[in-house]
Design a protein around this motif. Structure first.
Motif, PDB file in Angstrom:
ATOM      1  N   CYS A 322       0.834  -1.207   0.000  1.00 28.14           N
ATOM      2  CA  CYS A 322       0.000   0.000   0.000  1.00 28.14           C
ATOM      3  C   CYS A 322       0.872   1.262   0.000  1.00 28.14           C
ATOM      4  O   CYS A 322       0.534   2.252  -0.661  1.00 28.14           O
ATOM      5  N   ALA A 323       1.970   1.226   0.728  1.00 25.14           N
ATOM      6  CA  ALA A 323       2.868   2.393   0.776  1.00 25.14           C
ATOM      7  C   ALA A 323       3.446   2.684  -0.609  1.00 25.14           C
ATOM      8  O   ALA A 323       3.531   3.842  -1.037  1.00 25.14           O
ATOM      9  N   GLN A 324       3.817   1.627  -1.321  1.00 23.66           N
ATOM     10  CA  GLN A 324       4.387   1.799  -2.666  1.00 23.66           C
ATOM     11  C   GLN A 324       3.343   2.366  -3.627  1.00 23.66           C
ATOM     12  O   GLN A 324       3.644   3.201  -4.473  1.00 23.66           O
ATOM     13  N   GLU A 325       2.109   1.900  -3.480  1.00 23.70           N
ATOM     14  CA  GLU A 325       1.021   2.402  -4.339  1.00 23.70           C
ATOM     15  C   GLU A 325       0.723   3.869  -4.013  1.00 23.70           C
ATOM     16  O   GLU A 325       0.520   4.690  -4.910  1.00 23.70           O
ATOM     17  N   ALA A 326       0.701   4.217  -2.711  1.00 21.55           N
ATOM     18  CA  ALA A 326       0.470   5.612  -2.315  1.00 21.55           C
ATOM     19  C   ALA A 326       1.588   6.502  -2.866  1.00 21.55           C
ATOM     20  O   ALA A 326       1.328   7.630  -3.321  1.00 21.55           O
ATOM     21  N   ALA A 327       2.813   5.998  -2.865  1.00 22.38           N
ATOM     22  CA  ALA A 327       3.938   6.767  -3.409  1.00 22.38           C
ATOM     23  C   ALA A 327       3.785   6.962  -4.918  1.00 22.38           C
ATOM     24  O   ALA A 327       4.101   8.034  -5.454  1.00 22.38           O
ATOM     25  N   ARG A 328       3.264   5.944  -5.589  1.00 26.64           N
ATOM     26  CA  ARG A 328       3.021   6.065  -7.042  1.00 26.64           C
ATOM     27  C   ARG A 328       1.976   7.166  -7.314  1.00 26.64           C
ATOM     28  O   ARG A 328       2.139   7.989  -8.219  1.00 26.64           O
ATOM     29  N   LEU A 329       0.916   7.195  -6.497  1.00 25.96           N
ATOM     30  CA  LEU A 329      -0.109   8.237  -6.647  1.00 25.96           C
ATOM     31  C   LEU A 329       0.487   9.617  -6.366  1.00 25.96           C
ATOM     32  O   LEU A 329       0.153  10.601  -7.035  1.00 25.96           O
ATOM     33  N   PHE A 330       1.381   9.686  -5.385  1.00 26.10           N
ATOM     34  CA  PHE A 330       2.058  10.940  -5.083  1.00 26.10           C
ATOM     35  C   PHE A 330       2.859  11.416  -6.308  1.00 26.10           C
ATOM     36  O   PHE A 330       2.863  12.603  -6.653  1.00 26.10           O
ATOM     37  N   GLY A 331       3.506  10.469  -6.973  1.00 25.70           N
ATOM     38  CA  GLY A 331       4.287  10.798  -8.177  1.00 25.70           C
ATOM     39  C   GLY A 331       3.415  11.403  -9.265  1.00 25.70           C
ATOM     40  O   GLY A 331       3.832  12.343  -9.955  1.00 25.70           O
ATOM     41  N   GLN A 332       2.193  10.879  -9.405  1.00 22.95           N
ATOM     42  CA  GLN A 332       1.243  11.432 -10.400  1.00 22.95           C
ATOM     43  C   GLN A 332       0.939  12.898 -10.087  1.00 22.95           C
ATOM     44  O   GLN A 332       0.924  13.749 -10.964  1.00 22.95           O
ATOM     45  N   ILE A 333       0.680  13.175  -8.797  1.00 22.87           N
ATOM     46  CA  ILE A 333       0.342  14.545  -8.386  1.00 22.87           C
ATOM     47  C   ILE A 333       1.533  15.472  -8.638  1.00 22.87           C
ATOM     48  O   ILE A 333       1.392  16.569  -9.182  1.00 22.87           O
ATOM     49  N   ALA A 334       2.731  15.000  -8.282  1.00 21.14           N
ATOM     50  CA  ALA A 334       3.942  15.815  -8.463  1.00 21.14           C
ATOM     51  C   ALA A 334       4.132  16.164  -9.935  1.00 21.14           C
ATOM     52  O   ALA A 334       4.475  17.306 -10.286  1.00 21.14           O
ATOM     53  N   GLU A 335       3.867  15.179 -10.801  1.00 20.62           N
ATOM     54  CA  GLU A 335       4.029  15.400 -12.242  1.00 20.62           C
ATOM     55  C   GLU A 335       3.025  16.442 -12.739  1.00 20.62           C
ATOM     56  O   GLU A 335       3.361  17.345 -13.513  1.00 20.62           O
ATOM     57  N   GLN A 336       1.789  16.324 -12.256  1.00 18.35           N
ATOM     58  CA  GLN A 336       0.752  17.273 -12.682  1.00 18.35           C
ATOM     59  C   GLN A 336       1.035  18.683 -12.182  1.00 18.35           C
ATOM     60  O   GLN A 336       0.684  19.662 -12.822  1.00 18.35           O
ATOM     61  N   LYS A 337       1.676  18.776 -11.028  1.00 23.07           N
ATOM     62  CA  LYS A 337       2.029  20.101 -10.487  1.00 23.07           C
ATOM     63  C   LYS A 337       3.306  20.635 -11.142  1.00 23.07           C
ATOM     64  O   LYS A 337       3.810  21.686 -10.770  1.00 23.07           O
TER      65      LYS A 337
END
Length: 345
Positions: A322-337
């Protein structure tokens, strides 16, 4: 980028770790903060025996089975390091005992040496006529959480002992992303009718002669409502209570009696064990883990939130996936920002 993680149980701390591991060399500056009103040794993760085992039936939720496997494989890989004992990780074998035949569990190909019990083995456990033997892992929260906190502190992660009342509160003080790892208390930040407490009570005893875990499954009583015995590094955890909807964190003498009588029937030698303590915790029960992104508009403030909660009685079993998946979602947000890896190329 500033990331605020709410919650310092195994889910919050491991999510902070995965975000750091995946992004600290890519996103600069990256500030990670952890906010919680309870830290180790007072979290739900601390009291848990830390036995790696999902529920027998994953109800077809292949995503959770995948996260469970990723966690097992990660913990198994840690065993090759001397650090594993500082992390509270070790192998242990034992018995899953059923009152009636059951289909093979979702984890049969994840654990080591999975096989059906023989007739001779079943004779050791009157009242149980079916089951499996395998080797699994223990990851003891009371050791693992301090190790994770130390790991994070050494890398500049800041910890704040404070109760967060809203996501907006963190967004207004400059957090770009808020990660909600508040377990059974998540409903206080955002109503979630699906989330309920699954109260558990355990008895910790001194019984160093017990070397194998024994988990019983009575399908009429439901999950975790029949005896289990899990030897840890120092004490043995004895349990068998699962009360959905009960918010009480007080130890209950009736439950103690139920647990103790059931455990002594399963393993009569426990009558000679010294009882050390009782402990009660609330499992964050949900039909499935909530692990997703949400953009929340609060007045003029927009908050990017990643929810990671609802792990029931298997938080330590699923945490790394779950931590790895949450980090992947964080990466998506960082890219969009425009702050992710692509923005720096």
């Amino acid at each position: 980028m500033r990331v605020a993680v709410i919650g310092a149980g195994v889910i919050g701390l491991s999510t902070a770790q995965s975000i750091y591991e995946q992004y600290h060399s890519i996103i600069s500056p990256l500030t990670i903060e952890v906010y919680a009103d309870s830290f180790t040794p007072l979290t739900t993760s601390d009291g848990a025996a830390g036995f790696w085992q999902p529920y027998l039936d994953d109800k077809g939720n292949i995503q959770e089975t995948k996260w469970n496997k990723e966690t097992f494989d990660y913990l198994l890989s840690c065993l090759s390091s001397p650090e594993s004992i500082q992390m509270g990780i070790f192998l242990q074998s034992g018995y899953n005992l059923c009152t009636e035949p059951a289909p093979d569990p979702s984890f049969k190909d994840i654990v080591l040496g999975f096989r059906q019990l023989t007739e001779r083995e079943l004779k050791l456990f009157p009242g149980y006529n079916y089951g499996w033997f395998n080797t699994a892992l223990i990851v003891e929260g009371k050791t693992y959480l301090p190790w994770l906190m130390d790991w994070l502190q050494k890398r500049g992660v800041k910890f704040y002992h404070r109760k967060i009342e809203s996501f907006k509160e963190l967004a207004e003080t400059g957090a770009d992303v808020v990660i909600n790892c508040t377990g059974v208390r998540s409903g206080e930040l955002q109503p979630d009718p699906e989330l309920k407490p699954g109260r558990g009570q355990i008895v910790k005893v001194d019984a160093p002669w017990l070397k194998h875990w024994m988990i019983t499954h009575n399908f009429k009583e439901g999950v975790y409502n029949s005896p289990y015995i899990i030897p840890g590094s120092r004490l043995v955890t004895v349990g068998g209570i699962f009360q959905l909807g009960n918010w009480s964190e007080e130890n209950n003498s009736t439950d103690h009696k139920t647990i103790w009588e059931g455990a002594c029937q399963l393993e009569p030698s426990l009558k000679h064990a010294r009882i050390v303590e009782d402990w009660t915790g609330l499992r964050p029960v949900r039909s499935k883990v909530r692990l997703e992104r949400e953009t929340i508009q609060s007045g003029a403030t927009t908050v990017e939130v990643i929810h990671n909660y609802g792990h029931g009685g298997f938080g330590l079993t699923i945490h790394r996936g779950c931590a790895q998946e949450a980090a992947r979602l964080f990466g998506q947000i960082a890219e969009q920002k425009g702050k992710g890896p692509k923005a720096r190329l």
